[in-house]
Design a protein around this motif. Structure first.
Motif, PDB file in Angstrom:
ATOM      1  N   SER A 392      13.182  13.674  -1.461  1.00 41.03           N
ATOM      2  CA  SER A 392      11.731  13.743  -1.594  1.00 41.03           C
ATOM      3  C   SER A 392      11.186  12.517  -2.326  1.00 41.03           C
ATOM      4  O   SER A 392      10.167  11.938  -1.927  1.00 41.03           O
ATOM      5  CB  SER A 392      11.348  15.016  -2.360  1.00 41.03           C
ATOM      6  N   TRP A 393      11.878  12.095  -3.383  1.00 42.98           N
ATOM      7  CA  TRP A 393      11.433  10.936  -4.156  1.00 42.98           C
ATOM      8  C   TRP A 393      11.531   9.653  -3.323  1.00 42.98           C
ATOM      9  O   TRP A 393      10.630   8.814  -3.344  1.00 42.98           O
ATOM     10  CB  TRP A 393      12.257  10.825  -5.428  1.00 42.98           C
ATOM     11  N   LEU A 394      12.616   9.507  -2.573  1.00 43.22           N
ATOM     12  CA  LEU A 394      12.782   8.317  -1.729  1.00 43.22           C
ATOM     13  C   LEU A 394      11.683   8.233  -0.679  1.00 43.22           C
ATOM     14  O   LEU A 394      11.082   7.166  -0.461  1.00 43.22           O
ATOM     15  CB  LEU A 394      14.156   8.332  -1.067  1.00 43.22           C
ATOM     16  N   ILE A 395      11.406   9.353  -0.010  1.00 42.38           N
ATOM     17  CA  ILE A 395      10.360   9.365   1.015  1.00 42.38           C
ATOM     18  C   ILE A 395       9.008   9.018   0.403  1.00 42.38           C
ATOM     19  O   ILE A 395       8.229   8.243   0.967  1.00 42.38           O
ATOM     20  CB  ILE A 395      10.321  10.744   1.713  1.00 42.38           C
ATOM     21  N   SER A 396       8.743   9.559  -0.773  1.00 44.06           N
ATOM     22  CA  SER A 396       7.462   9.292  -1.426  1.00 44.06           C
ATOM     23  C   SER A 396       7.339   7.822  -1.820  1.00 44.06           C
ATOM     24  O   SER A 396       6.299   7.180  -1.588  1.00 44.06           O
ATOM     25  CB  SER A 396       7.300  10.180  -2.661  1.00 44.06           C
ATOM     26  N   VAL A 397       8.385   7.266  -2.427  1.00 39.86           N
ATOM     27  CA  VAL A 397       8.343   5.865  -2.862  1.00 39.86           C
ATOM     28  C   VAL A 397       8.210   4.934  -1.660  1.00 39.86           C
ATOM     29  O   VAL A 397       7.372   4.011  -1.658  1.00 39.86           O
ATOM     30  CB  VAL A 397       9.600   5.516  -3.684  1.00 39.86           C
ATOM     31  N   LEU A 398       9.018   5.166  -0.629  1.00 42.03           N
ATOM     32  CA  LEU A 398       9.017   4.277   0.537  1.00 42.03           C
ATOM     33  C   LEU A 398       7.683   4.283   1.263  1.00 42.03           C
ATOM     34  O   LEU A 398       7.088   3.221   1.508  1.00 42.03           O
ATOM     35  CB  LEU A 398      10.125   4.686   1.511  1.00 42.03           C
ATOM     36  N   HIS A 399       7.223   5.468   1.619  1.00 39.41           N
ATOM     37  CA  HIS A 399       6.102   5.561   2.557  1.00 39.41           C
ATOM     38  C   HIS A 399       4.749   5.747   1.875  1.00 39.41           C
ATOM     39  O   HIS A 399       3.757   5.174   2.320  1.00 39.41           O
ATOM     40  CB  HIS A 399       6.367   6.690   3.550  1.00 39.41           C
ATOM     41  N   GLU A 400       4.702   6.535   0.804  1.00 44.29           N
ATOM     42  CA  GLU A 400       3.447   6.717   0.091  1.00 44.29           C
ATOM     43  C   GLU A 400       3.215   5.600  -0.927  1.00 44.29           C
ATOM     44  O   GLU A 400       2.076   5.176  -1.146  1.00 44.29           O
ATOM     45  CB  GLU A 400       3.433   8.066  -0.633  1.00 44.29           C
ATOM     46  N   GLY A 401       4.288   5.132  -1.540  1.00 43.83           N
ATOM     47  CA  GLY A 401       4.162   4.130  -2.578  1.00 43.83           C
ATOM     48  C   GLY A 401       4.137   2.709  -2.047  1.00 43.83           C
ATOM     49  O   GLY A 401       3.135   1.993  -2.158  1.00 43.83           O
ATOM     50  N   ILE A 402       5.252   2.273  -1.445  1.00 41.08           N
ATOM     51  CA  ILE A 402       5.367   0.888  -0.958  1.00 41.08           C
ATOM     52  C   ILE A 402       4.625   0.691   0.353  1.00 41.08           C
ATOM     53  O   ILE A 402       4.146  -0.412   0.639  1.00 41.08           O
ATOM     54  CB  ILE A 402       6.862   0.506  -0.831  1.00 41.08           C
ATOM     55  N   GLY A 403       4.531   1.744   1.154  1.00 40.02           N
ATOM     56  CA  GLY A 403       3.787   1.656   2.406  1.00 40.02           C
ATOM     57  C   GLY A 403       4.602   1.301   3.616  1.00 40.02           C
ATOM     58  O   GLY A 403       4.059   0.823   4.626  1.00 40.02           O
ATOM     59  N   VAL A 404       5.919   1.519   3.563  1.00 41.47           N
ATOM     60  CA  VAL A 404       6.771   1.241   4.725  1.00 41.47           C
ATOM     61  C   VAL A 404       6.337   2.137   5.885  1.00 41.47           C
ATOM     62  O   VAL A 404       6.170   3.353   5.705  1.00 41.47           O
ATOM     63  CB  VAL A 404       8.253   1.503   4.382  1.00 41.47           C
ATOM     64  N   PRO A 405       6.132   1.575   7.091  1.00 43.28           N
ATOM     65  CA  PRO A 405       5.737   2.407   8.250  1.00 43.28           C
ATOM     66  C   PRO A 405       6.759   3.507   8.512  1.00 43.28           C
ATOM     67  O   PRO A 405       7.966   3.297   8.349  1.00 43.28           O
ATOM     68  CB  PRO A 405       5.686   1.401   9.403  1.00 43.28           C
ATOM     69  N   ARG A 406       6.272   4.661   8.934  1.00 42.63           N
ATOM     70  CA  ARG A 406       7.157   5.790   9.215  1.00 42.63           C
ATOM     71  C   ARG A 406       7.722   5.671  10.627  1.00 42.63           C
ATOM     72  O   ARG A 406       7.159   6.200  11.578  1.00 42.63           O
ATOM     73  CB  ARG A 406       6.406   7.114   9.065  1.00 42.63           C
ATOM     74  N   TYR A 407       8.825   4.972  10.752  1.00 41.48           N
ATOM     75  CA  TYR A 407       9.469   4.892  12.062  1.00 41.48           C
ATOM     76  C   TYR A 407       9.884   6.290  12.506  1.00 41.48           C
ATOM     77  O   TYR A 407      10.462   7.060  11.737  1.00 41.48           O
ATOM     78  CB  TYR A 407      10.707   3.998  12.004  1.00 41.48           C
TER      79      TYR A 407
END
Length: 697
Positions: A392-407
């Motif tokens: 959950s933390w990784l998904i939040s940091v990657l996509h909500e925080g850094i903004g990596v597109p959700r492939y």
């Protein structure tokens, strides 16, 4: 196969443990002599092996209140491994670093300093490794520096530095971004596209390295760290928020949607069995709710004084994910390739597939998860307990925080694109097409920030080309050498000796012994016989004795302690025939009454500046501790011309051969040829600093 190696030792002192890394590379002069056309324009080739790494727990930060114990109770095991791997004659020129990260950053400054001071003292007292300056070799490094070293390591291994055309991501961009997450902090490092780099030049670091031919390599990199955003620190903040919201007076149970259903733990994450009155977190297995509760921990609502910002109100230049393709290591790798993946699951990361696996896993009852995990691997139990929160933390940091597109939702990756197992080849062939990919190693080499530090150090040993005299290192993005510039810590020597046949054969022998030791007993002796035959071909006795010493050292290690030595015709008799009498049969050849004419000479060592960028060497660790017998020539005035205190001049003078020969002629002409055989084989003489000119290894 002649190889003259340089070595480096670095200890990564993280929050959960300290890990030893040993690296080696060819001397720049030797490497340039043997380099292909492509290698001439590449960075130094750094080599490491699995057995050259070792990790111990817990972290060095646990010694904050008892720093005097950090050496014997924590560092000793790692130091012994380094001493065992690196040849004795290379120690004085081998730099040793201990660089502490997030765990030590959380300690009070006084405790940090105490641990650092004790660490440096321990290294100096127990090794001869090159350690001229405690402040630069033993330190708590900022997260920005850790991220920059990681960025160097990732691009070095993936090929972004040496093959820009093969890694063109568009818009002239060919390097990879770097994401790292540990227990206490998270880092980001990337080179923005040209437009962003121009607009945000003051935010960037100027990194300078050198190719093998001495030509400069310059990069402008943004790097930042988020202290407290590692998985363990984030989990602590998450639990505190749950307790504050749900704990009722008189009760001791708090629901936790990030734990599998039925799992009960205390605040430390330890499983609670039976009845207890201490605080318990009771798993409900609701991953959607888990995601919802981790998002506020990102600090997206914090004020942003310098836009744009990502996590916790910290400024980060705009990221162009069309050209900035990120590699995620440490927790990014473990959380995506731990309990959620199988051995055959090597497809590239995409959000949709990953989240489906996580939801399926986290909705199970703990009893079912525990039985399945134990069937796979027993030590995955703790990992399975924490897996849902970490995901959950990784998904939040990657996509909500850094903004990596959700492939998998926003974009569709290339079908069947496999990158994690053979990431090196995939990067070369595909240009690493995903905006994010988790990775652990490239071509069996771990992507560790420690490698980046050693790449920078090795590059600093290369002499600059023509008039490009700017130093290797990094600092503020300004011309020349900015005031905050951090030098690589190494220096170059244009007149550095490449080494002759003896160095080549010695290193070849070391490689052969190293290979033989990894084989079975029969295979070991087979390789040993080949080795001794090669040694026999080396006609000079001093070379044969050096090689004999290496063989003898290995044989002593192979023999179990306390086992009897076998007599008769064996390895010992064979080596005596090949090499002559060994070091344990030293013949006394001093003439009767000559004892008073010999005295122990003081061993001298060179002194130099201790700055990072200087070419000098510290007195620390340089002296071998051996003194060579020195003839007292008080009454022989005609022999004084042969003495040279600095060790320069004619080689025969330095090794004392002229003095000894003329002394015998004057005292006992009939003894002129006596004892020459044993003197050549003397181990003390071979190790004497007066035998040959001192050269950098």
């Amino acid at each position: 196969m002649g190889k003259k190696w340089r070595w480096g030792v670095i200890l990564d002192a993280g929050s959960s443990g300290t890990r030893l890394h040993i690296y080696r590379w060819l001397d720049p002069a030797k490497a340039l002599k043997e380099a292909s056309y492509e290698e001439v324009y590449s960075l130094p080739n750094i080599v490491t092996k699995d057995k050259w790494t070792k990790k111990i727990r817990p972290g060095i930060s646990t010694f904050g209140d008892r720093p005097e114990d950090v050496g014997p109770e924590h560092l000793q095991e790692l130091v012994e491994r380094a001493l065992d791997v690196i040849p004795d004659d290379k120690h004085a020129d081998t730099p040793i670093y201990l660089m502490a990260t997030a765990g030590m950053r959380l300690l009070p400054p006084t405790q940090q300093r105490a641990v650092i001071t004790e660490t440096c003292s321990y290294f100096r007292a127990n090794t001869r490794f090159f350690l001229p300056n405690c402040d630069t070799h033993i330190q708590v490094i900022p997260g920005e520096t850790e991220g920059l070293y990681g960025w160097i390591a990732a691009n070095y291994l993936l090929g972004g530095f040496d093959n820009p055309e093969g890694h063109d991501h568009g818009k002239g961009h060919h390097t990879y971004g770097f994401l790292d997450m540990g227990g206490a902090s998270a880092q980001i490092a990337f080179a923005p596209n040209s437009t962003v780099a121009e607009e945000h030049g003051n935010d960037l670091k100027l990194l300078r390295m050198r190719s093998l031919n001495g030509s400069p390599r310059e990069y402008k990199v943004f790097t930042s760290t988020w202290l407290g955003f590692g998985v363990n620190q984030a989990r602590g903040r998450y639990v505190k928020a749950l307790v504050d919201e749900f704990l009722i007076n008189g009760e001791h149970e708090v629901p936790d949607p990030c734990l599998p259903r039925g799992l009960r733990t205390n605040e430390k994450g330890e499983i609670v069995k039976g009845t207890s009155k201490e605080l318990e977190l009771v798993g409900t297995g609701e991953f959607d709710e888990c995601l919802r509760r981790t998002k506020p921990l990102l600090g997206k609502n914090m004020p942003c004084n310098d836009k744009p910002c990502l996590l916790n109100g910290q400024h980060v230049p705009p990221i162009d994910f069309d050209v900035n393709h990120f590699v995620g290591v440490s927790e990014y790798w473990h959380t995506t390739h731990g309990v959620f993946s199988s051995k055959n699951d090597d497809a590239a990361y995409d959000f949709n597939t990953y989240q489906k696996k996580v939801v399926e896993f986290c909705s199970q009852r703990w009893e079912d998860i525990e039985s399945n995990v134990e069937a796979r691997k027993k030590d995955h139990g703790k990992e399975a307990q924490e897996a849902c929160f970490k995901a959950s933390w990784l998904i939040s940091v990657l996509h909500e925080g850094i903004g990596v597109p959700r492939y998998g939702i926003e974009n569709t990756p290339i079908p069947g694109f496999n990158v994690t197992k053979g990431i090196g080849e995939a990067a070369k062939e595909k240009g690493f097409l995903s905006p994010f990919q988790a990775a652990d190693e490239v071509n069996d080499v771990e992507i560790s920030w420690t490698l980046g530090k050693m790449v920078l150090y090795a590059a600093g040993q290369i002499p600059p080309k023509d008039n490009y005299r700017l130093p290797v290192g990094f600092g503020s993005n300004t011309n020349g050498v900015p005031p905050d510039f951090q030098h690589a810590g190494s220096s170059y020597n244009v007149t550095s000796s490449i080494g002759g046949d003896e160095d080549d054969w010695s290193d070849t022998a070391e490689d052969l012994i190293d290979h033989a030791k990894s084989k079975s007993t029969s295979g070991f002796f087979f390789f040993l016989l080949i080795f001794m035959f090669i040694a026999f071909l080396l006609r000079k006795r001093d070379r044969r004795m050096r090689l004999y010493g290496k063989v003898n050292k290995v044989l002593r290690r192979r023999r179990r302690p306390g086992s009897p030595r076998k007599g008769g015709f064996g390895i010992s008799s064979i080596t005596n025939k090949l090499f002559g009498r060994g070091p344990y049969h030293y013949e006394r050849v001093l003439e009767e009454g000559d004892v008073d004419q010999f005295e122990l000479g003081d061993a001298s060592s060179d002194e130099g500046d201790n700055s990072d960028s200087s070419g000098g060497r510290s007195r620390v660790g340089r002296s071998s501790g051996l003194a060579t017998p020195k003839l007292n020539v008080g009454s022989f005035d005609d022999l004084k011309k042969h003495a040279h205190p600095t060790g320069t001049g004619n080689a025969l003078d330095r090794s004392g051969l002229v003095v000894r020969t003329e002394s015998r002629e004057r005292l006992f002409p009939q003894m002129l040829n006596a004892g020459r055989r044993s003197r050549a084989a003397s181990p003390t003489r071979l190790k004497s600093p007066l035998m040959s000119p001192v050269t950098e290894d």
